[in-house]
Every structure is written in structure tokens, then in C-alpha cells.
Scaffold this active site. Structure first.
Site, PDB file in Angstrom:
ATOM      1  N   GLU A  39       0.833  -1.199   0.000  1.00 58.70           N
ATOM      2  CA  GLU A  39       0.000   0.000   0.000  1.00 58.70           C
ATOM      3  C   GLU A  39       0.874   1.259   0.000  1.00 58.70           C
ATOM      4  OE1 GLU A  39      -3.560   1.797   2.913  1.00 58.70           O
ATOM      5  OE2 GLU A  39      -2.366   0.071   3.532  1.00 58.70           O
ATOM      6  N   LYS A 110      -9.199   2.828  -2.167  1.00 54.66           N
ATOM      7  CA  LYS A 110      -9.546   2.242  -0.872  1.00 54.66           C
ATOM      8  C   LYS A 110     -10.896   2.772  -0.399  1.00 54.66           C
ATOM      9  CE  LYS A 110      -7.282   1.390   3.619  1.00 54.66           C
ATOM     10  NZ  LYS A 110      -6.056   1.703   4.403  1.00 54.66           N
ATOM     11  N   CYS A 144      -5.600  -3.156   2.133  1.00 61.79           N
ATOM     12  CA  CYS A 144      -5.398  -3.225   3.584  1.00 61.79           C
ATOM     13  C   CYS A 144      -6.707  -3.437   4.359  1.00 61.79           C
ATOM     14  CB  CYS A 144      -4.659  -1.965   4.043  1.00 61.79           C
ATOM     15  SG  CYS A 144      -3.909  -2.100   5.696  1.00 61.79           S
TER      16      CYS A 144
END
EC number: 3.5.-.-
Length: 264
Positions: A39, A110, A144
Site C-alpha cells: 500500500e 480504498k 489493507c
């Protein structure tokens, strides 16, 4: 398909240095069809809102162009994390997939922001969960914290994902996610899950490493320890088909019983 994960310490605020590092690693991973990075690999993760704003780029920005050249030179597709500035000025925690011919195949933002750190730097991605085909495999994307919500992986699996790619910046004391959750997501959704994490430190954060590729039967076909590593796993379609025949989670679902869950 051969999938490589690069687990490394972050190098914050040094985009040029990280591009050089990516070139070196990509040339070491030429046997892989796909290289997955952590990430926010290009800029570092724990760098603050001001630095994120200064380093954010468009999807087709200079770093994307440089990575397209690297992918072509290595003959390997590359998935990397970076701060994305959209056309309306919003900044997202994003990943982009560039194939071995240098073509931009997919950009994902995200959707589930983690704590004050994410919320101080990024806007949350919208309801956009793309699937892309690469080398005959259907790929989905999460970042994540996204993978820690089972609904995200399940919606990708139901859409046909055979491999979910998860660049991450997971830290101590959340080792459980790397050790257990990733294998559970692969098993319950009957697909592969590739989880590329950092190791080492970034300011007060200590990353927990343990990057892995989990198979549909819950095994791990590649696993890193706590230090910098380049690991490679081979996706096995007969194993996936056999596992799906034995474990029929998707077929045995009863969606009519779950409708209210999304309304709470």
C-alpha cells in the site's frame, strides 16, 4: 500464473528512490507474471496529509508512465500503491495495475479508511469494485483494511474473482490479520488472496510483515517472514476447482436470509 509479492520497509517521501527500487525488484521478478507491491509504495504510508497532497498524482501521471516502462522491460505486470489525485482534486489511497505491455488496466481506490491516519489524508473510494482479466485469471482488488470486512471479499468472489490482490500496510498489533484473516478470506470465498505488506518501521508504526498468497483450501503457497523478501507463488487452477467442489460456500449461500444485514 506466477505471482510475486515484494515485502519491504517503506521509504517515505522518496518517489524517485522507490521507482528505482521497483525497477530493481521487477528485474529480479521476471519469472513472475505479476508483481504486487505494498500500500502507498510510491510515497510511503504514514507521511501526513501535507506530504500526501504534495506527492499525489493522476492515474496517468509521471510515475504511472515510468512504471509502464518498467513493466515492459521486465515483461511483468505490476500492481502498486500510490496517492491518487482525481480530476476534481480529491486524494485517494489507490492501487493501479499496469500490464506487461505497459497498459493501465485498472485503478482501485480504498473504500474503508482506517482510523485517524487514513481519514486525515484520504477521501473514501466510491462503490467501484472492478474485476480485470490477466493471463486468463479474474482479478479483484482491495487495500489493507478493506479485506477485514468480509463483505468486500464476498462481493468480489460472487462477481467471479479468482484472485484478490491486497496491497497493505498492516502493523503490530494486528498480526492476526496477516496470519489468520487472509487464509480465512481465501477459504470462505474459494479464491486466492495475495497480501503484500511492509516490514520494518515508519515513524511510530512497526509493520508486521508476513506477506502471503493464500489458496482456496486455506493453505499458503508463499509466505514471507518479518524481513524484506521477494516471494513467488504459482496459482493452480485444478487446486481451486477441486477446493470449490469440496467446499460449496458460494453455492450454499441463502441470500434471502441476509438482506437486512446491509441495512443495519
Amino acid at each position: 500464473m506466477h505471482v510475486a509479492l515484494y515485502q519491504c520497509p517503506p521509504v517515505p517521501l522518496d518517489v524517485a528512490g522507490n521507482l528505482q527500487r521497483l525497477h530493481k525488484v521487477a528485474m529480479e521478478a521476471t519469472d513472475a507474471d505479476l508483481l504486487v507491491l505494498p500500500e502507498m509504495f510510491l510515497s510511503g504510508y504514514n507521511i501526513g496529509a501535507e506530504a500526501v497532497g504534495a506527492l499525489a498524482e493522476a492515474q496517468d501521471g509521471p510515475s504511472a508512465q515510468r512504471i509502464a516502462t518498467i513493466a515492459q522491460a521486465a515483461g511483468t505486470a505490476i500492481l502498486y500503491g500510490y496517492p491518487e489525485r482525481s480530476s476534481d482534486g480529491q486524494i485517494y489511497n489507490a492501487v493501479q495495475l499496469i500490464d506487461a505491455q505497459g497498459r493501465r488496466l485498472c485503478n482501485y481506490r480504498k473504500t474503508h479508511l482506517f482510523g485517524d491516519l487514513d481519514h486525515s489524508m484520504f477521501s473514501a473510494g466510491a462503490d467501484d469494485f472492478p474485476l480485470v482479466e490477466l493471463n486468463g485469471w479474474k482479478l479483484g482488488f482491495l487495500i489493507c483494511y478493506d479485506i477485514e470486512f468480509p463483505e468486500n471479499a464476498r462481493r468480489l468472489a460472487l462477481a467471479g474473482a479468482e484472485l484478490i490482490l491486497v496491497p497493505t500496510a498492516n502493523m503490530i498489533p494486528y498480526d492476526f490479520v496477516a496470519d489468520v484473516t487472509i487464509r480465512a478470506r481465501a477459504f470462505e470465498n474459494q479464491c486466492y488472496v495475495a497480501y503484500a505488506n511492509y516490514c520494518g518501521r515508519e515513524e511510530q508504526i512497526r509493520y508486521c510483515g508476513q506477506s502471503s498468497i493464500a489458496a482456496p483450501d486455506g493453505s499458503r503457497i508463499a509466505l514471507a517472514g518479518l524481513d524484506e523478501a521477494l516471494i513467488i507463488g504459482t496459482l493452480d487452477r485444478p487446486l481451486m476447482n477441486q477446493s470449490r467442489a469440496l467446499n460449496r460456500y458460494l453455492a450454499d449461500r441463502r441470500p434471502e436470509l441476509y438482506d437486512d444485514l446491509s441495512k443495519r
